[in-house]
Design a protein around this motif. Sequence first.
Motif, mmCIF file in Angstrom:
data_model
loop_
_atom_site.group_PDB
_atom_site.id
_atom_site.type_symbol
_atom_site.label_atom_id
_atom_site.label_comp_id
_atom_site.label_asym_id
_atom_site.label_seq_id
_atom_site.Cartn_x
_atom_site.Cartn_y
_atom_site.Cartn_z
ATOM 1 N N ARG A 250 2.388 -18.402 0.283
ATOM 2 C CA ARG A 250 1.519 -18.995 -0.748
ATOM 3 C C ARG A 250 2.203 -19.225 -2.085
ATOM 4 O O ARG A 250 1.806 -20.135 -2.827
ATOM 5 N N LEU A 251 3.192 -18.413 -2.415
ATOM 6 C CA LEU A 251 3.802 -18.498 -3.737
ATOM 7 C C LEU A 251 4.938 -19.523 -3.764
ATOM 8 O O LEU A 251 5.605 -19.751 -2.757
ATOM 9 N N THR A 252 5.159 -20.097 -4.941
ATOM 10 C CA THR A 252 6.321 -20.967 -5.137
ATOM 11 C C THR A 252 7.328 -20.371 -6.109
ATOM 12 O O THR A 252 8.449 -20.841 -6.195
ATOM 13 N N ILE A 253 6.938 -19.326 -6.859
ATOM 14 C CA ILE A 253 7.858 -18.659 -7.775
ATOM 15 C C ILE A 253 8.544 -17.500 -7.056
ATOM 16 O O ILE A 253 8.073 -17.031 -6.027
ATOM 17 N N PRO A 254 9.680 -17.007 -7.585
ATOM 18 C CA PRO A 254 10.339 -15.854 -6.964
ATOM 19 C C PRO A 254 9.422 -14.628 -6.980
ATOM 20 O O PRO A 254 8.625 -14.453 -7.900
ATOM 21 N N PHE A 255 9.577 -13.789 -5.944
ATOM 22 C CA PHE A 255 8.816 -12.546 -5.956
ATOM 23 C C PHE A 255 9.648 -11.408 -5.386
ATOM 24 O O PHE A 255 10.550 -11.607 -4.572
ATOM 25 N N LEU A 256 9.315 -10.198 -5.866
ATOM 26 C CA LEU A 256 9.982 -8.969 -5.456
ATOM 27 C C LEU A 256 9.072 -8.171 -4.540
ATOM 28 O O LEU A 256 7.847 -8.206 -4.690
ATOM 29 N N ALA A 257 9.682 -7.432 -3.634
ATOM 30 C CA ALA A 257 8.943 -6.497 -2.790
ATOM 31 C C ALA A 257 8.999 -5.123 -3.427
ATOM 32 O O ALA A 257 10.049 -4.678 -3.882
ATOM 33 N N CYS A 258 7.867 -4.435 -3.443
ATOM 34 C CA CYS A 258 7.808 -3.108 -4.046
ATOM 35 C C CYS A 258 6.949 -2.208 -3.176
ATOM 36 O O CYS A 258 5.915 -2.628 -2.653
ATOM 37 N N GLY A 259 7.383 -0.958 -3.019
ATOM 38 C CA GLY A 259 6.644 0.010 -2.221
ATOM 39 C C GLY A 259 7.323 0.261 -0.890
ATOM 40 O O GLY A 259 7.504 -0.648 -0.088
ATOM 41 N N GLY A 260 7.773 1.494 -0.675
ATOM 42 C CA GLY A 260 8.371 1.845 0.602
ATOM 43 C C GLY A 260 9.832 1.485 0.740
ATOM 44 O O GLY A 260 10.373 1.504 1.849
ATOM 45 N N VAL B 170 -3.335 -3.092 1.974
ATOM 46 C CA VAL B 170 -2.476 -3.934 2.804
ATOM 47 C C VAL B 170 -1.025 -3.508 2.619
ATOM 48 O O VAL B 170 -0.495 -3.565 1.501
ATOM 49 N N PRO B 171 -0.346 -3.077 3.683
ATOM 50 C CA PRO B 171 1.054 -2.656 3.553
ATOM 51 C C PRO B 171 1.999 -3.845 3.430
ATOM 52 O O PRO B 171 1.636 -4.994 3.720
ATOM 53 N N GLY B 172 3.227 -3.545 3.020
ATOM 54 C CA GLY B 172 4.188 -4.584 2.739
ATOM 55 C C GLY B 172 4.533 -5.472 3.911
ATOM 56 O O GLY B 172 4.814 -6.665 3.732
ATOM 57 N N MET B 173 4.516 -4.939 5.141
ATOM 58 C CA MET B 173 4.893 -5.726 6.304
ATOM 59 C C MET B 173 4.007 -6.951 6.474
ATOM 60 O O MET B 173 4.431 -7.970 7.006
ATOM 61 N N VAL B 174 2.763 -6.873 6.010
ATOM 62 C CA VAL B 174 1.841 -8.009 6.045
ATOM 63 C C VAL B 174 1.800 -8.721 4.695
ATOM 64 O O VAL B 174 1.785 -9.955 4.615
ATOM 65 N N LEU B 175 1.782 -7.935 3.622
ATOM 66 C CA LEU B 175 1.594 -8.504 2.293
ATOM 67 C C LEU B 175 2.750 -9.425 1.880
ATOM 68 O O LEU B 175 2.535 -10.475 1.266
ATOM 69 N N PHE C 260 0.818 -1.216 0.000
ATOM 70 C CA PHE C 260 0.000 0.000 0.000
ATOM 71 C C PHE C 260 0.855 1.271 0.000
ATOM 72 O O PHE C 260 0.387 2.347 -0.367
ATOM 73 N N GLU C 261 2.130 1.150 0.378
ATOM 74 C CA GLU C 261 3.015 2.311 0.423
ATOM 75 C C GLU C 261 3.409 2.825 -0.961
ATOM 76 O O GLU C 261 3.941 3.925 -1.094
ATOM 77 N N CYS C 262 3.189 2.030 -1.984
ATOM 78 C CA CYS C 262 3.782 2.300 -3.296
ATOM 79 C C CYS C 262 3.188 3.535 -3.975
ATOM 80 O O CYS C 262 2.089 3.983 -3.656
ATOM 81 N N VAL D 179 4.414 9.562 -6.819
ATOM 82 C CA VAL D 179 5.564 9.326 -5.953
ATOM 83 C C VAL D 179 5.044 8.565 -4.743
ATOM 84 O O VAL D 179 3.871 8.688 -4.379
ATOM 85 N N GLY D 180 5.907 7.746 -4.143
ATOM 86 C CA GLY D 180 5.477 6.929 -3.024
ATOM 87 C C GLY D 180 5.760 7.555 -1.671
ATOM 88 O O GLY D 180 6.451 8.576 -1.557
ATOM 89 N N LEU D 181 5.236 6.917 -0.633
ATOM 90 C CA LEU D 181 5.537 7.342 0.731
ATOM 91 C C LEU D 181 7.034 7.361 0.992
ATOM 92 O O LEU D 181 7.525 8.103 1.843
ATOM 93 N N VAL D 182 7.756 6.540 0.234
ATOM 94 C CA VAL D 182 9.192 6.382 0.444
ATOM 95 C C VAL D 182 9.973 7.663 0.195
ATOM 96 O O VAL D 182 11.153 7.750 0.562
#
Length: 363
Positions: free
Chosen positions: A203-213, A191-196, A180-182, A321-324
């Motif tokens: 749940r995922l089996t493939i690689p994933f990136l974090a985005c936002g904040g 849902v913010p990244g700390m939970v998401l 949600f910070e993005c 622009v993001g919260l970051v």
Amino acid sequence: MRTSWPTPTASGSGRPPPWSRGPPPARPTSERGDVVISTRFTEAFGIEHPVVQGGMMWVGRAELAAAVSEAGGLGIITALTQPTPADLVREIERARRLTDKPLGVNLTILPAIDPPPYDEYRRAIVDAGITIVETAGSNPEPHMEMFGAHGVRVIHKCTSVRHALKAQAVGVTAVSIDGFECAGHPGEDDVPGMVLLPAAADRLTIPFLACGGIADGRGLAAALALGADGVTMGSRFMCTVESPVAPAVKERIVAGSELDTNLIFRSLRNTARVAKNAVSDEVVEILAGGGRFEDVRDLVAGARGRKVFEDGDLDAGIWTVGLVQGLIHDVPAAGEVVRRTVAEAEEVLRARLELVSRPRLRA
């Protein structure tokens, strides 16, 4: 630091939780002597560092993307920033004159009264020899047959675990999970990244990136600890030397805080996080008073936002622009952002591991 995945597994995902990893091995380094953090994402996409410059409208051009890739990250050219598919091919060629490292292209599909020729952009991407594409905006399934037939690996941007699972099911190689910070469109779940991120890791089996904040090595270290395989940064890379936006925009980001954004289109269920300025304030006020999209259409026109980036008139239109931005305090070279993000993350991870002590055995 190389990530490894020993047993046990977490929450039925088939992946061991990040907190189960043992102590880090000796520091691996790149040919340039940079610290290397190797993850499933870096291995799948053939890059040195788990740092991606996300696709950004009017921003993802050759100089910026090439600088990120040359430093060992993954730079991404934004397809629809180019007015035609032929222009996109030329932009890719420009980037390749600046680096021989892997490059990606972003293709975002959104509802439009007069949509661009998406099929022609897809064909241009394939004909230009691009093998990494970031998709966003809608279900990536329509892309998959053509891209799969030409060996193109797809990273799909998602704002929820359910959308990430759908993307995984249709065959993408990786997903980018936007909290949600993005900046831009954070979805409607809030849902913010700390939970998401850990929810996605379960749940995922493939690689994933974090985005936002995420703006520095602390964010990368946190993302890895929460189960991600790397990070995507947008606002941070928008505020670099190679970014094509006007200096006034970069100066505003450096001066801004995490409080200086607005959420627009909330009542329309198409939420977007944008910079707080006179225009976005007016949009929020009109829609909060019961206004409809037609009442703000002229205020949010993309051409006005482009004028902000090109001319530096910060109140000319809407710009994202993001919260970051509250964590961005300088305008470095894009390559420096990549290198110091990884070096800082390595330092943070090692320092935090020193806080963990084994219980002493009683005699």
